[in-house]
Design an enzyme around this catalytic site. Structure first.
Site, PDB file in Angstrom:
ATOM      1  N   VAL A  83       0.906  -1.490  -0.154  1.00 57.68           N
ATOM      2  CA  VAL A  83       0.115  -0.179   0.416  1.00 57.68           C
ATOM      3  C   VAL A  83       0.692   1.283  -0.380  1.00 57.68           C
ATOM      4  O   VAL A  83       1.904   1.485   0.507  1.00 57.68           O
ATOM      5  CB  VAL A  83      -0.950   0.110   1.070  1.00 57.68           C
ATOM      6  N   VAL A  85       1.169   5.496  -1.618  1.00 57.67           N
ATOM      7  CA  VAL A  85       0.423   7.021  -2.251  1.00 57.67           C
ATOM      8  C   VAL A  85       1.609   7.625  -2.670  1.00 57.67           C
ATOM      9  O   VAL A  85       2.725   8.341  -1.536  1.00 57.67           O
ATOM     10  CB  VAL A  85      -0.846   7.644  -1.479  1.00 57.67           C
ATOM     11  N   ARG A  91      -2.294  12.685   1.370  1.00 54.01           N
ATOM     12  CA  ARG A  91      -3.530  13.214   2.344  1.00 54.01           C
ATOM     13  C   ARG A  91      -4.447  14.153   1.291  1.00 54.01           C
ATOM     14  O   ARG A  91      -5.104  15.334   1.398  1.00 54.01           O
ATOM     15  CB  ARG A  91      -3.162  14.696   3.389  1.00 54.01           C
ATOM     16  N   GLY A  93      -6.695  11.523  -0.262  1.00 54.84           N
ATOM     17  CA  GLY A  93      -7.923  10.660  -0.153  1.00 54.84           C
ATOM     18  C   GLY A  93      -7.990   9.820  -1.218  1.00 54.84           C
ATOM     19  O   GLY A  93      -8.656   8.766  -1.329  1.00 54.84           O
ATOM     20  N   LEU A  95      -5.456   7.087  -0.756  1.00 54.52           N
ATOM     21  CA  LEU A  95      -5.652   5.628   0.458  1.00 54.52           C
ATOM     22  C   LEU A  95      -7.372   5.567   0.582  1.00 54.52           C
ATOM     23  O   LEU A  95      -7.742   4.523   0.816  1.00 54.52           O
ATOM     24  CB  LEU A  95      -4.819   5.435   1.529  1.00 54.52           C
ATOM     25  N   ARG A  96      -8.181   5.735   1.094  1.00 56.53           N
ATOM     26  CA  ARG A  96      -9.325   6.569   0.858  1.00 56.53           C
ATOM     27  C   ARG A  96      -9.850   5.486   0.138  1.00 56.53           C
ATOM     28  O   ARG A  96     -10.946   4.797  -0.056  1.00 56.53           O
ATOM     29  CB  ARG A  96     -10.228   7.298   1.403  1.00 56.53           C
ATOM     30  N   SER A 119       2.721   0.601   8.869  1.00 61.34           N
ATOM     31  CA  SER A 119       3.863   0.766   8.473  1.00 61.34           C
ATOM     32  C   SER A 119       4.013   1.134   9.417  1.00 61.34           C
ATOM     33  O   SER A 119       4.682   1.899  10.748  1.00 61.34           O
ATOM     34  CB  SER A 119       4.136   1.328   7.126  1.00 61.34           C
ATOM     35  N   GLU A 120       2.860   2.571  10.505  1.00 63.68           N
ATOM     36  CA  GLU A 120       2.568   3.128  11.175  1.00 63.68           C
ATOM     37  C   GLU A 120       1.023   3.148  11.593  1.00 63.68           C
ATOM     38  O   GLU A 120       0.106   2.600  11.373  1.00 63.68           O
ATOM     39  CB  GLU A 120       1.890   4.708  10.959  1.00 63.68           C
ATOM     40  N   TYR A 124      -4.490   3.107  10.316  1.00 64.28           N
ATOM     41  CA  TYR A 124      -5.697   2.169   9.519  1.00 64.28           C
ATOM     42  C   TYR A 124      -6.943   1.694  10.723  1.00 64.28           C
ATOM     43  O   TYR A 124      -7.708   1.138  10.116  1.00 64.28           O
ATOM     44  CB  TYR A 124      -5.487   1.172   9.786  1.00 64.28           C
ATOM     45  N   PHE A 397       3.475  -9.864   5.402  1.00 65.94           N
ATOM     46  CA  PHE A 397       3.780 -10.056   4.340  1.00 65.94           C
ATOM     47  C   PHE A 397       3.521  -8.194   3.553  1.00 65.94           C
ATOM     48  O   PHE A 397       3.061  -7.538   4.330  1.00 65.94           O
ATOM     49  CB  PHE A 397       2.340 -10.583   4.049  1.00 65.94           C
TER      50      PHE A 397
HETATM   51  C1  LIG Z   1       0.012   6.170   4.652  1.00 70.77           C
HETATM   52  C2  LIG Z   1      -0.407   6.644   3.005  1.00 70.77           C
HETATM   53  C3  LIG Z   1      -0.807   5.220   2.054  1.00 70.77           C
HETATM   54  C4  LIG Z   1      -1.575   7.154   3.379  1.00 70.77           C
HETATM   55  O1  LIG Z   1      -1.948   7.513   1.787  1.00 70.77           O
HETATM   56  P1  LIG Z   1      -3.068   8.998   1.570  1.00 70.77           P
HETATM   57  O2  LIG Z   1      -3.685   8.867   0.446  1.00 70.77           O
HETATM   58  O3  LIG Z   1      -2.070  10.456   2.320  1.00 70.77           O
HETATM   59  O4  LIG Z   1      -4.154   9.205   2.893  1.00 70.77           O
HETATM   60  P2  LIG Z   1      -5.473   9.764   2.522  1.00 70.77           P
HETATM   61  O5  LIG Z   1      -5.569  10.977   1.960  1.00 70.77           O
HETATM   62  O6  LIG Z   1      -6.567   8.516   1.925  1.00 70.77           O
HETATM   63  O7  LIG Z   1      -6.009   9.631   4.089  1.00 70.77           O
HETATM   64  C5  LIG Z   1      -6.985   8.769   5.261  1.00 70.77           C
HETATM   65  C6  LIG Z   1      -6.987   8.761   6.148  1.00 70.77           C
HETATM   66  O8  LIG Z   1      -6.153   8.958   6.682  1.00 70.77           O
HETATM   67  C7  LIG Z   1      -4.898   9.519   7.055  1.00 70.77           C
HETATM   68  N1  LIG Z   1      -4.004   9.341   6.480  1.00 70.77           N
HETATM   69  C8  LIG Z   1      -3.386   9.121   6.402  1.00 70.77           C
HETATM   70  N2  LIG Z   1      -1.782   8.422   6.345  1.00 70.77           N
HETATM   71  C9  LIG Z   1      -1.751   8.549   7.863  1.00 70.77           C
HETATM   72  C10 LIG Z   1      -0.703   8.548   8.335  1.00 70.77           C
HETATM   73  N3  LIG Z   1       0.267   7.987   8.029  1.00 70.77           N
HETATM   74  N4  LIG Z   1      -0.754   8.324   9.794  1.00 70.77           N
HETATM   75  C11 LIG Z   1      -2.500   9.323  10.162  1.00 70.77           C
HETATM   76  N5  LIG Z   1      -2.813   8.797   9.608  1.00 70.77           N
HETATM   77  C12 LIG Z   1      -2.913   8.962   8.229  1.00 70.77           C
HETATM   78  C13 LIG Z   1      -5.421  10.954   6.433  1.00 70.77           C
HETATM   79  O9  LIG Z   1      -5.497  12.339   7.584  1.00 70.77           O
HETATM   80  C14 LIG Z   1      -7.356  10.119   6.396  1.00 70.77           C
HETATM   81  O10 LIG Z   1      -7.289  10.595   7.605  1.00 70.77           O
HETATM   82  P3  LIG Z   1      -9.299  10.769   7.540  1.00 70.77           P
HETATM   83  O11 LIG Z   1      -9.774  11.166   6.089  1.00 70.77           O
HETATM   84  O12 LIG Z   1      -9.446  10.232   8.602  1.00 70.77           O
HETATM   85  O13 LIG Z   1      -8.915  12.322   7.799  1.00 70.77           O
HETATM   86  C15 LIG Z   1       0.930   7.757   2.265  1.00 70.77           C
HETATM   87  O14 LIG Z   1       0.526   8.268   3.516  1.00 70.77           O
HETATM   88  C16 LIG Z   1       1.647   6.006   2.412  1.00 70.77           C
HETATM   89  O15 LIG Z   1       2.301   6.084   1.350  1.00 70.77           O
HETATM   90  N6  LIG Z   1       3.243   6.287   3.116  1.00 70.77           N
HETATM   91  C17 LIG Z   1       4.382   5.734   3.048  1.00 70.77           C
HETATM   92  C18 LIG Z   1       4.337   3.489   2.773  1.00 70.77           C
HETATM   93  C19 LIG Z   1       3.024   3.934   3.924  1.00 70.77           C
HETATM   94  O16 LIG Z   1       3.045   4.211   5.239  1.00 70.77           O
HETATM   95  N7  LIG Z   1       1.978   2.548   3.363  1.00 70.77           N
HETATM   96  C20 LIG Z   1       1.531   1.960   4.587  1.00 70.77           C
HETATM   97  C21 LIG Z   1       1.872   0.543   4.051  1.00 70.77           C
HETATM   98  S1  LIG Z   1       1.321  -0.226   5.451  1.00 70.77           S
END
Ligand SMILES: CC(C)(COP(=O)(O)OP(=O)(O)OC[C@H]1O[C@@H](n2cnc3c(N)ncnc32)[C@H](O)[C@@H]1OP(=O)(O)O)[C@@H](O)C(=O)NCCC(=O)NCCS
Length: 397
Positions: A83, A85, A91, A93, A95-96, A119-120, A124, A397
């Site tokens: 996963v 972005v 930020r 949307g 991922l959502r 990852s954090e 989730y 995984f």
């Molecule tokens: C984590 C990640 C996928 C989020 O993608 P994104 O498109 O920015 O997320 P969205 O904009 O769809 O956010 C959806 C919600 O999650 C929250 N959110 C996103 N990333 C977050 C984070 N790292 N910590 C806390 N909240 C987070 C947003 O604030 C948003 O909250 P809300 O809708 O309740 O207000 C992106 O930051 C990323 O690629 N990070 C590095 C790789 C990683 O950690 N991937 C996950 C592997 S498990």
């Protein structure tokens, strides 16, 4: 920005690799991607494209898995993975959008739950995932650790090469999975992938060594820079095998420390030693995260430690999935149906998913305001959901 979502094709693997490499600071060679290809089910990967620049800006995939619930039932599931972005599009949307698409697909498939490794920890929960297992890292000073002379289970362990490990370890692992809540099955593709033992994954350590017992299996490598042994896989079906394998590992002369990153919290290892303090816990982290997608199916798939009859009011952000459910269960099994009667317990779907695996106690979640009920009801739920064993997933995984 509203991304365009589509399912991946076989040709998208390089783009998936590029997105992942950028997000996690990795470097995938062509060979590394080809190694991964047998596990890559393209129709299980959603790609988000920014129509303005016609580039992939988000990836979310899943693996077809099976997981064991407390009581031993094996449940088909999907494990979210790869996963990311693009940092240029975070930020907004993306991922959502991707998770909404994937969860809809899982519900249409009739899955009782989905899984991931996070990852954090802050990402989730809002999507309904709760901690479902924990992993403890331990370090043992091998030169000071002495196994109790009266400890059971010596002998019965032999070295095998990787071919023999590949042939015989899966049966041991299958039996371990059947008795361990949270355990993930490994099919042939997973065994082939994990036993590739690529140089790049060794972090300077030796190739893997394999120990086999009729009821247990260990894979470890030696790090010469600090004379340590790092246990990569440890699966024991019986307490005798567990003791015999640890006895063998602690007999590795020339090795100063033995480390393992995947001990369960209820691992009896400290009590096999004359001095339990020699098993030093260096960290406890969440392992599996689970999200119930079908409350009735998930809660009726496991038995309960004590008799329970409660109405749960489940809060779920996914439309149509929450509501009131009557759970009736006990050591022999359970049923869980939708009802309209007054609830005894209010709980959100992430916390209920945690309780399903017995990963944390209802009493603990109640103290944090995540399980809301009369104290006597909290006590009953607490006792009923407690697992016989600590959940351990066993395969990242
Ligand atoms: C984590 C990640 C996928 C989020 O993608 P994104 O498109 O920015 O997320 P969205 O904009 O769809 O956010 C959806 C919600 O999650 C929250 N959110 C996103 N990333 C977050 C984070 N790292 N910590 C806390 N909240 C987070 C947003 O604030 C948003 O909250 P809300 O809708 O309740 O207000 C992106 O930051 C990323 O690629 N990070 C590095 C790789 C990683 O950690 N991937 C996950 C592997 S498990």
């Amino acid at each position: 920005m509203e991304p365009v979502l589509r399912r991946a094709t076989h040709d998208d693997l390089p783009a998936v690799g590029t997105a992942d490499a950028r997000a996690f600071g990795l470097n995938y060679t062509d060979q590394a991607l080809e190694d991964f290809r047998p596990l890559f089910e393209p129709e299980r990967f959603v790609l988000a494209t920014d129509p303005a620049i016609k580039a992939v800006v988000g990836v979310a995939g899943s693996f077809s898995l099976e997981v064991t619930l407390p009581g031993g039932a094996s449940v088909p599931t999907q494990g979210l993975t790869w996963v990311s972005v693009a940092t240029t599009h975070r930020r907004q949307g993306v991922l959502r959008w991707m998770l909404t698409d994937m969860h809809q697909g899982f519900v249409e498939e009739g899955l009782a739950l989905s899984l991931l490794m996070a990852s954090e920890g802050g990402i989730y929960g809002r999507f309904g995932y709760g901690q479902a297992s924990r992993a403890r890292s331990v370090t043992i000073d091998r030169r000071l650790a002495r196994v109790r002379p009266d400890a059971r289970g010596r002998g019965g362990v032999r070295f095998v090469d990787s071919d023999e490990a590949r042939a015989l370890a899966p049966d041991v692992h299958r039996r371990w999975v059947a008795t361990t809540p949270g355990a993930l099955h490994r099919d042939d593709r997973w065994w082939d992938f994990l036993l590739l033992d690529r140089e790049a994954d060794r972090e300077g350590g030796s190739a893997l060594f394999f120990l086999l017992h009729t009821d247990g299996y260990v894979a470890y490598r030696i790090q010469h820079s600090d004379n340590s042994c790092r246990v990569e896989d440890f699966f024991a079906v019986t307490d005798e095998a567990h003791a015999a394998l640890w006895h063998t590992l602690l007999g590795l002369d020339l090795v100063h420390t033995v480390t393992s990153v995947a001990c369960s919290l209820d691992d009896p290892l400290p009590f096999l030693l004359e001095d339990p303090r020699q098993v030093r816990t260096t960290g406890v982290v969440d392992g599996l995260w689970a999200r119930i997608l079908d409350v009735g199916a998930a809660l009726s798939a496991r038995p309960y430690a004590t008799d329970i009859d409660v109405v749960l009011d489940v809060a779920d952000p996914l439309p149509g999935l929450g509501g009131r459910y009557r759970l009736r269960g006990g050591p022999e099994g359970a049923s869980c149906e939708r009802v309209t009667t007054e609830p005894d317990v209010r709980v959100d779907i992430a916390s209920l998913s945690t309780l399903l695996f017995g990963a944390h106690r209802a009493r603990t979640l109640a103290r944090a305001g995540l399980v809301v009920a009369e104290p006597s009801v909290v006590n009953r739920v607490d006792l009923a959901f407690a697992g016989e064993r600590e959940a351990r997933h066993g395969t990242d995984f």
